[in-house]
Design an enzyme around this catalytic site. Structure first.
Site, mmCIF file in Angstrom:
data_model
loop_
_atom_site.group_PDB
_atom_site.id
_atom_site.type_symbol
_atom_site.label_atom_id
_atom_site.label_comp_id
_atom_site.label_asym_id
_atom_site.label_seq_id
_atom_site.Cartn_x
_atom_site.Cartn_y
_atom_site.Cartn_z
ATOM 1 N N SER A 130 56.715 6.140 -3.387
ATOM 2 C CA SER A 130 55.548 5.902 -4.645
ATOM 3 C C SER A 130 55.039 7.363 -4.953
ATOM 4 O O SER A 130 56.108 8.180 -5.508
ATOM 5 C CB SER A 130 54.359 5.229 -3.995
ATOM 6 O OG SER A 130 53.675 4.734 -4.882
ATOM 7 N N GLU A 144 58.468 -5.568 -7.474
ATOM 8 C CA GLU A 144 57.768 -4.502 -7.629
ATOM 9 C C GLU A 144 57.358 -4.058 -9.224
ATOM 10 O O GLU A 144 58.326 -4.264 -10.043
ATOM 11 C CB GLU A 144 58.091 -3.002 -7.241
ATOM 12 C CG GLU A 144 58.603 -3.091 -5.898
ATOM 13 C CD GLU A 144 58.726 -1.552 -5.485
ATOM 14 O OE1 GLU A 144 57.946 -0.887 -5.658
ATOM 15 O OE2 GLU A 144 59.617 -1.247 -4.503
ATOM 16 N N HIS A 179 56.485 -3.165 -2.730
ATOM 17 C CA HIS A 179 56.236 -1.787 -3.128
ATOM 18 C C HIS A 179 56.190 -1.421 -1.577
ATOM 19 O O HIS A 179 55.479 -1.579 -0.668
ATOM 20 C CB HIS A 179 55.051 -1.562 -3.480
ATOM 21 C CG HIS A 179 54.828 -0.090 -3.786
ATOM 22 N ND1 HIS A 179 55.641 0.645 -4.782
ATOM 23 C CD2 HIS A 179 53.858 0.674 -3.516
ATOM 24 C CE1 HIS A 179 55.220 1.740 -5.112
ATOM 25 N NE2 HIS A 179 54.046 2.024 -3.904
#
Length: 305
Positions: free
Chosen positions: A152, A247, A277
Protein backbone atom coordinates in the site's frame (compact mmCIF):
# COMPACT_ATOMS: atom_id res chain seq x y z
CA UNK A 1 -22.72 -40.90 -1.77
CA UNK A 2 -19.26 -39.60 -2.68
CA UNK A 3 -18.03 -36.78 -0.45
CA UNK A 4 -17.45 -33.48 -2.23
CA UNK A 5 -13.75 -32.58 -2.44
CA UNK A 6 -12.96 -28.97 -1.59
CA UNK A 7 -11.32 -27.25 -4.56
CA UNK A 8 -8.55 -24.66 -4.31
CA UNK A 9 -11.07 -22.06 -5.47
CA UNK A 10 -13.55 -22.96 -2.74
CA UNK A 11 -10.85 -23.00 -0.08
CA UNK A 12 -9.59 -19.58 -1.15
CA UNK A 13 -13.09 -18.12 -0.97
CA UNK A 14 -13.73 -19.67 2.45
CA UNK A 15 -10.45 -18.39 3.87
CA UNK A 16 -10.77 -14.86 2.50
CA UNK A 17 -14.37 -14.70 3.76
CA UNK A 18 -13.02 -15.45 7.25
CA UNK A 19 -10.59 -12.53 6.93
CA UNK A 20 -13.43 -10.29 5.74
CA UNK A 21 -15.40 -11.25 8.86
CA UNK A 22 -12.38 -10.44 11.04
CA UNK A 23 -12.11 -7.00 9.45
CA UNK A 24 -15.82 -6.28 9.90
CA UNK A 25 -16.12 -7.74 13.41
CA UNK A 26 -15.98 -4.25 14.92
CA UNK A 27 -17.26 -0.87 13.69
CA UNK A 28 -14.86 0.93 11.36
CA UNK A 29 -12.71 3.27 13.50
CA UNK A 30 -12.78 7.00 12.87
CA UNK A 31 -9.95 8.86 14.66
CA UNK A 32 -6.27 8.44 13.88
CA UNK A 33 -5.50 6.76 17.22
CA UNK A 34 -8.42 4.37 16.86
CA UNK A 35 -7.41 3.49 13.30
CA UNK A 36 -3.85 2.77 14.36
CA UNK A 37 -4.96 0.59 17.23
CA UNK A 38 -7.39 -1.33 15.00
CA UNK A 39 -4.78 -2.02 12.30
CA UNK A 40 -2.31 -3.22 14.95
CA UNK A 41 -5.06 -5.44 16.37
CA UNK A 42 -6.13 -7.12 13.12
CA UNK A 43 -2.57 -7.34 11.81
CA UNK A 44 -1.26 -9.04 14.94
CA UNK A 45 -4.05 -11.61 15.38
CA UNK A 46 -1.56 -14.33 14.49
CA UNK A 47 1.80 -14.01 16.26
CA UNK A 48 5.26 -14.44 14.83
CA UNK A 49 6.45 -18.04 14.47
CA UNK A 50 8.45 -19.42 17.39
CA UNK A 51 11.62 -19.93 15.36
CA UNK A 52 11.92 -16.28 14.27
CA UNK A 53 14.47 -14.07 16.05
CA UNK A 54 13.52 -10.39 16.31
CA UNK A 55 15.70 -7.55 17.54
CA UNK A 56 14.88 -3.86 17.94
CA UNK A 57 17.41 -1.55 16.32
CA UNK A 58 18.00 2.20 16.20
CA UNK A 59 18.62 3.11 12.56
CA UNK A 60 20.28 6.48 13.21
CA UNK A 61 17.19 7.81 14.95
CA UNK A 62 14.58 5.76 13.07
CA UNK A 63 13.10 2.84 14.99
CA UNK A 64 13.45 -0.50 13.26
CA UNK A 65 13.26 -4.22 13.87
CA UNK A 66 15.57 -6.88 12.47
CA UNK A 67 14.33 -10.43 12.04
CA UNK A 68 15.85 -13.66 10.85
CA UNK A 69 14.52 -17.15 10.25
CA UNK A 70 16.66 -20.30 10.47
CA UNK A 71 18.78 -20.81 7.37
CA UNK A 72 18.63 -17.18 6.23
CA UNK A 73 21.66 -15.33 4.91
CA UNK A 74 22.78 -12.46 7.12
CA UNK A 75 24.43 -10.43 4.35
CA UNK A 76 21.18 -10.06 2.40
CA UNK A 77 18.40 -7.85 3.72
CA UNK A 78 14.76 -7.14 2.88
CA UNK A 79 14.13 -3.50 3.86
CA UNK A 80 10.37 -3.31 4.41
CA UNK A 81 7.99 -0.34 4.65
CA UNK A 82 4.56 -1.09 6.13
CA UNK A 83 1.26 0.13 4.72
CA UNK A 84 -1.45 2.15 6.40
CA UNK A 85 -1.97 5.15 4.14
CA UNK A 86 1.02 6.94 5.69
CA UNK A 87 -1.20 7.54 8.73
CA UNK A 88 -1.33 4.15 10.47
CA UNK A 89 0.37 0.77 10.39
CA UNK A 90 3.48 -0.19 12.34
CA UNK A 91 6.11 -2.84 12.91
CA UNK A 92 3.54 -4.63 15.09
CA UNK A 93 0.77 -4.73 12.50
CA UNK A 94 3.08 -6.13 9.83
CA UNK A 95 5.45 -8.28 11.91
CA UNK A 96 4.00 -11.64 10.81
CA UNK A 97 4.08 -10.57 7.15
CA UNK A 98 7.64 -9.26 7.24
CA UNK A 99 9.14 -12.15 9.17
CA UNK A 100 7.54 -14.79 6.95
CA UNK A 101 8.65 -12.87 3.86
CA UNK A 102 12.20 -13.05 5.19
CA UNK A 103 11.82 -16.79 5.66
CA UNK A 104 10.57 -17.19 2.07
CA UNK A 105 13.41 -15.05 0.70
CA UNK A 106 15.97 -16.65 3.04
CA UNK A 107 17.35 -13.31 4.14
CA UNK A 108 17.30 -10.98 7.12
CA UNK A 109 14.60 -8.32 7.28
CA UNK A 110 14.59 -4.76 8.54
CA UNK A 111 11.13 -3.31 9.17
CA UNK A 112 10.92 0.45 9.69
CA UNK A 113 8.56 2.46 11.91
CA UNK A 114 8.67 5.63 9.85
CA UNK A 115 6.90 8.74 11.10
CA UNK A 116 3.21 9.01 10.30
CA UNK A 117 0.86 11.74 9.18
CA UNK A 118 -0.93 13.95 10.09
CA UNK A 119 1.55 14.66 12.90
CA UNK A 120 4.41 14.22 10.42
CA UNK A 121 3.35 14.96 6.83
CA UNK A 122 5.44 14.52 3.68
CA UNK A 123 8.44 14.37 3.42
CA UNK A 124 9.06 12.94 6.93
CA UNK A 125 8.42 9.35 5.78
CA UNK A 126 10.86 9.74 2.88
CA UNK A 127 13.56 11.13 5.16
CA UNK A 128 13.14 8.12 7.45
CA UNK A 129 13.33 5.75 4.47
CA UNK A 130 16.60 7.21 3.18
CA UNK A 131 18.01 7.21 6.72
CA UNK A 132 17.22 3.49 7.06
CA UNK A 133 18.79 2.82 3.66
CA UNK A 134 22.01 4.62 4.59
CA UNK A 135 22.03 2.81 7.95
CA UNK A 136 22.08 -0.54 6.15
CA UNK A 137 24.75 0.61 3.74
CA UNK A 138 26.96 1.72 6.63
CA UNK A 139 26.58 -1.75 8.14
CA UNK A 140 28.47 -3.03 5.11
CA UNK A 141 25.43 -4.35 3.20
CA UNK A 142 25.96 -3.81 -0.53
CA UNK A 143 23.10 -2.16 -2.41
CA UNK A 144 22.73 -5.18 -4.69
CA UNK A 145 22.16 -7.35 -1.61
CA UNK A 146 19.20 -5.26 -0.43
CA UNK A 147 15.64 -5.88 -1.62
CA UNK A 148 12.95 -3.30 -0.94
CA UNK A 149 9.43 -4.32 0.05
CA UNK A 150 6.24 -2.50 0.90
CA UNK A 151 2.46 -2.77 0.85
CA UNK A 152 0.00 0.00 0.00
CA UNK A 153 1.62 3.30 1.08
CA UNK A 154 4.74 1.28 1.89
CA UNK A 155 4.92 0.29 -1.76
CA UNK A 156 4.66 3.98 -2.66
CA UNK A 157 7.54 4.69 -0.28
CA UNK A 158 9.71 1.90 -1.74
CA UNK A 159 9.25 3.27 -5.27
CA UNK A 160 9.93 6.81 -4.12
CA UNK A 161 13.14 5.71 -2.39
CA UNK A 162 14.40 4.14 -5.62
CA UNK A 163 13.53 7.33 -7.49
CA UNK A 164 15.42 9.41 -4.94
CA UNK A 165 18.51 7.19 -4.98
CA UNK A 166 18.62 7.26 -8.77
CA UNK A 167 18.30 11.05 -8.83
CA UNK A 168 21.49 11.47 -6.78
CA UNK A 169 23.39 8.70 -8.53
CA UNK A 170 23.53 6.24 -5.62
CA UNK A 171 23.56 2.47 -6.22
CA UNK A 172 20.04 1.03 -6.37
CA UNK A 173 18.61 -1.96 -4.51
CA UNK A 174 18.49 -5.28 -6.30
CA UNK A 175 14.70 -5.30 -6.68
CA UNK A 176 11.42 -4.15 -5.19
CA UNK A 177 8.45 -6.25 -4.08
CA UNK A 178 5.18 -4.33 -3.97
CA UNK A 179 1.92 -5.58 -2.46
CA UNK A 180 -1.24 -3.64 -3.38
CA UNK A 181 0.81 -0.46 -3.96
CA UNK A 182 -0.88 2.93 -3.66
CA UNK A 183 0.81 4.66 -6.58
CA UNK A 184 -1.61 7.41 -7.60
CA UNK A 185 -2.66 9.96 -4.98
CA UNK A 186 -4.68 11.86 -7.58
CA UNK A 187 -7.10 8.92 -7.27
CA UNK A 188 -7.71 8.59 -11.01
CA UNK A 189 -7.79 4.79 -11.16
CA UNK A 190 -10.96 3.28 -12.64
CA UNK A 191 -11.18 0.46 -10.07
CA UNK A 192 -11.69 2.95 -7.26
CA UNK A 193 -15.31 2.93 -8.39
CA UNK A 194 -15.69 -0.43 -10.14
CA UNK A 195 -14.33 -2.41 -7.16
CA UNK A 196 -15.76 -0.21 -4.40
CA UNK A 197 -18.62 -2.56 -3.53
CA UNK A 198 -16.36 -5.59 -2.95
CA UNK A 199 -13.31 -4.00 -1.29
CA UNK A 200 -13.76 -4.24 2.52
CA UNK A 201 -10.89 -1.88 3.35
CA UNK A 202 -10.05 0.84 0.83
CA UNK A 203 -12.53 3.40 -0.51
CA UNK A 204 -11.99 6.69 -2.32
CA UNK A 205 -13.34 8.89 0.50
CA UNK A 206 -10.92 7.17 2.89
CA UNK A 207 -8.00 7.65 0.51
CA UNK A 208 -8.90 11.32 0.07
CA UNK A 209 -8.75 11.76 3.84
CA UNK A 210 -5.38 10.02 4.05
CA UNK A 211 -3.94 12.08 1.20
CA UNK A 212 -5.18 15.31 2.80
CA UNK A 213 -3.39 14.37 6.02
CA UNK A 214 -0.18 13.33 4.26
CA UNK A 215 0.35 15.87 1.46
CA UNK A 216 0.98 19.48 2.59
CA UNK A 217 -0.95 22.27 0.92
CA UNK A 218 0.77 23.58 -2.18
CA UNK A 219 2.32 20.26 -3.25
CA UNK A 220 0.76 18.77 -6.37
CA UNK A 221 -0.25 15.14 -6.06
CA UNK A 222 1.03 14.51 -9.58
CA UNK A 223 4.58 14.95 -8.29
CA UNK A 224 6.50 11.67 -8.70
CA UNK A 225 7.57 11.62 -5.04
CA UNK A 226 3.89 11.75 -4.07
CA UNK A 227 2.52 9.57 -6.87
CA UNK A 228 5.30 7.31 -8.23
CA UNK A 229 2.98 6.11 -10.99
CA UNK A 230 3.97 9.32 -12.79
CA UNK A 231 7.73 8.93 -12.25
CA UNK A 232 10.18 8.14 -15.03
CA UNK A 233 10.76 4.45 -14.32
CA UNK A 234 13.49 3.76 -16.86
CA UNK A 235 16.49 2.25 -15.09
CA UNK A 236 14.50 0.90 -12.14
CA UNK A 237 15.50 -2.54 -10.79
CA UNK A 238 13.22 -5.57 -11.29
CA UNK A 239 9.76 -5.18 -9.78
CA UNK A 240 7.29 -7.77 -8.51
CA UNK A 241 3.78 -6.34 -8.12
CA UNK A 242 1.16 -8.44 -6.31
CA UNK A 243 -2.43 -7.24 -6.11
CA UNK A 244 -5.83 -8.76 -5.40
CA UNK A 245 -8.70 -8.79 -7.88
CA UNK A 246 -11.08 -7.51 -5.18
CA UNK A 247 -9.21 -4.25 -4.56
CA UNK A 248 -10.07 -0.68 -5.41
CA UNK A 249 -6.32 -0.13 -5.89
CA UNK A 250 -6.13 -2.78 -8.60
CA UNK A 251 -5.66 -0.16 -11.31
CA UNK A 252 -2.87 1.52 -9.30
CA UNK A 253 -0.97 -1.75 -9.68
CA UNK A 254 -1.86 -2.54 -13.29
CA UNK A 255 -1.02 0.97 -14.51
CA UNK A 256 2.30 0.83 -12.67
CA UNK A 257 3.13 -2.47 -14.35
CA UNK A 258 2.26 -1.00 -17.74
CA UNK A 259 4.37 2.12 -17.14
CA UNK A 260 7.30 -0.01 -15.98
CA UNK A 261 6.98 -2.25 -19.03
CA UNK A 262 6.93 0.74 -21.37
CA UNK A 263 10.14 1.91 -19.66
CA UNK A 264 11.81 -1.48 -20.28
CA UNK A 265 11.84 -2.41 -16.60
CA UNK A 266 11.82 -6.11 -15.72
CA UNK A 267 8.35 -6.18 -14.14
CA UNK A 268 6.14 -9.05 -13.05
CA UNK A 269 2.47 -8.48 -12.26
CA UNK A 270 0.41 -11.01 -10.29
CA UNK A 271 -3.33 -10.49 -9.90
CA UNK A 272 -4.67 -12.87 -7.25
CA UNK A 273 -8.35 -13.86 -7.70
CA UNK A 274 -10.71 -12.84 -4.87
CA UNK A 275 -7.90 -11.46 -2.72
CA UNK A 276 -8.34 -8.19 -0.86
CA UNK A 277 -5.98 -5.33 -0.05
CA UNK A 278 -2.63 -6.51 1.39
CA UNK A 279 -3.94 -10.05 1.92
CA UNK A 280 -0.49 -11.57 2.73
CA UNK A 281 -0.69 -9.77 6.10
CA UNK A 282 -2.96 -12.64 7.18
CA UNK A 283 -0.75 -15.41 5.79
CA UNK A 284 -1.06 -17.51 8.95
CA UNK A 285 -4.70 -18.29 8.10
CA UNK A 286 -4.69 -17.71 4.35
CA UNK A 287 -3.14 -20.18 1.94
CA UNK A 288 -3.08 -17.59 -0.84
CA UNK A 289 -1.17 -15.32 1.54
CA UNK A 290 1.46 -18.00 2.07
CA UNK A 291 1.60 -18.73 -1.65
CA UNK A 292 2.08 -15.03 -2.42
CA UNK A 293 4.96 -14.86 0.06
CA UNK A 294 6.50 -17.98 -1.46
CA UNK A 295 6.34 -16.39 -4.92
CA UNK A 296 7.85 -13.16 -3.60
CA UNK A 297 10.61 -15.07 -1.84
CA UNK A 298 11.47 -16.94 -5.03
CA UNK A 299 11.52 -13.65 -6.96
CA UNK A 300 13.93 -12.04 -4.49
CA UNK A 301 16.19 -15.09 -4.32
CA UNK A 302 16.31 -15.27 -8.10
CA UNK A 303 17.24 -11.58 -8.49
CA UNK A 304 19.85 -11.65 -5.71
CA UNK A 305 21.41 -14.93 -6.86
Amino acid sequence: MEEHAVTDHERALKEIDAIRKLLSSKPRPVGWLERRERLDEVGAVWPVADDIECESVDCDGVRGELSIAPGSETDRVLLYFHGGGYCSGSIKSHRRLVTEAGRAARMRTLAIDYRRAPEHPFPAQHEDAITAWHFLRRQGIAAERIALGGDSAGGNLALSLINRLRAVGEPLPSCAWLISPWTDLTMSGSTLSSKDAIDPIIHKTYLDELADAYVPAGIKRLEPQISPLFAELRGFPPLLIQVGSAETLLSDATRLAEAAGVADVDVRLEIWPHMIHAWPVWNAALDDGRRALSAAGAFMRDVLR
